[in-house]
Design an enzyme around this catalytic site. Structure first.
Site, short mmCIF file in Angstrom:
data_model
loop_
_atom_site.label_atom_id
_atom_site.label_comp_id
_atom_site.label_asym_id
_atom_site.label_seq_id
_atom_site.Cartn_x
_atom_site.Cartn_y
_atom_site.Cartn_z
N CYS A 116 -7.12 -31.78 43.69
CA CYS A 116 -6.57 -31.34 42.65
C CYS A 116 -6.82 -31.94 41.25
O CYS A 116 -7.84 -30.93 41.05
CB CYS A 116 -4.84 -31.42 42.65
SG CYS A 116 -3.93 -30.08 42.02
N HIS B 76 -2.86 -31.33 48.76
CA HIS B 76 -2.12 -32.79 48.69
C HIS B 76 -1.34 -32.71 50.16
O HIS B 76 -1.86 -31.88 51.16
CB HIS B 76 -1.08 -32.54 47.60
CG HIS B 76 -1.31 -32.60 46.43
ND1 HIS B 76 -1.85 -33.49 45.69
CD2 HIS B 76 -1.28 -31.34 45.66
CE1 HIS B 76 -2.21 -33.07 44.36
NE2 HIS B 76 -1.73 -31.73 44.38
N1 GLN Z 1 -2.97 -30.28 36.03
C1 GLN Z 1 -3.41 -29.63 37.02
C2 GLN Z 1 -2.90 -28.22 37.35
O1 GLN Z 1 -1.80 -27.98 36.99
C3 GLN Z 1 -3.52 -30.22 38.36
C4 GLN Z 1 -2.26 -30.36 38.91
C5 GLN Z 1 -2.25 -31.40 40.26
O2 GLN Z 1 -3.07 -32.19 40.53
N2 GLN Z 1 -1.26 -31.14 41.30
O3 GLN Z 1 -3.68 -27.15 37.70
#
Ligand code: GLN
Length: 248
Positions: free
Chosen positions: A96, A197
């Protein structure tokens, strides 16, 4: 245990969402069950600079925009070292927020630009409406060498990632790189970058073993056989989830 792998865990204090640390635990568990050692070094801002090429596997998890903007400049210092490690074959698993930071840039909700390492040519822009995020369970169809498998995870990102020339998988359920996308993540040789995740590796033992096999084979220059483990419980969880999402 004389054989095993060395893992570099990046920014564990800042990049850890929705069970990302579980990926490290699963790697260790599945190695030690087979009598391989698993050494985990952590790096975060202020620590001694790591030599990325000396590791078999580099892992970094997800993080909110705030954390990403704090660590981006620090990460940029390692651009050449990271590039060299990728070229030499160190495996990178990036989840992510870390996925986004290996591309050209991440543009936040307020239009602020967080520079990426620009190692891969994709880029990410957050949806202007901060309430509109890709959130929920996700299943993708992935090819790992000769093996076709369904990878199950959980996504939560506002970022929409564009120009991914080599995706990780085809979306069967969920969003992927953008709202309603048919493609998810980025996969090129020894780099997997994904929005999943989960923890990703707990839900997908096939993927864990694929990564471990790659690391061990490369390190010891031989075709190491990984002893099968009893994944009965994992398989039960997987079939329940796939059934719930109506995926055959
Ligand atoms: N900040 C990023 C987004 O919202 C990554 C979020 C995350 O790692 N879950 O796209």
């Amino acid at each position: 245990m004389e054989k095993g792998i060395n893992i570099l865990y990046l920014y564990p204090d800042m990049l850890e969402l929705y069970g990302d640390f579980g990926n490290i635990q699963i790697l260790k568990y599945r190695l030690e069950k087979r009598n391989f050692y698993c050494k985990i070094d952590k790096y975060s801002i202020g620590d001694n600079p790591p030599d990325f090429s000396s590791y078999d596997l580099v892992f970094a998890g997800g993080g909110a925009d705030q954390e990403q903007s704090i660590l981006a400049d620090d990460l940029l210092k390692f651009k050449e070292n990271i590039k060299e490690a990728i070229q030499k074959g160190t495996f990178f698993l990036l989840i992510c927020g870390a996925y986004q930071l290996f591309g050209k840039y991440y543009k936040g909700v307020d239009g602020n630009i967080i520079p990426g390492l620009d190692i891969f040519p994709y880029y990410t822009e957050a949806n202007e409406d901060r309430k509109k995020r890709c959130i929920g369970n996700i299943v993708i169809d992935v090819k790992l060498g000769d093996l076709s498998t369904k990878i199950i995870g959980f996504e939560n990102h506002g970022g929409q990632t564009y120009d991914v020339f080599s995706p990780f998988g085809n979306v069967l359920y969920g969003n992927g790189n953008k709202f309603g996308d048919s493609k998810e993540g980025f996969f090129l040789n020894n780099v997997i970058a994904t929005y999943l995740h989960g923890p990703l590796l707990a839900k997908n033992p096939n993927l864990t073993d694929f990564i471990l096999k790659y690391c061990l084979n490369k390190k010891y220059n031989e075709n190491i056989k990984l002893e099968p483990l009893d994944d009965g419980f994992e398989e039960l969880c997987r079939s329940q989830l796939l059934e719930k999402f109506n995926i055959k």
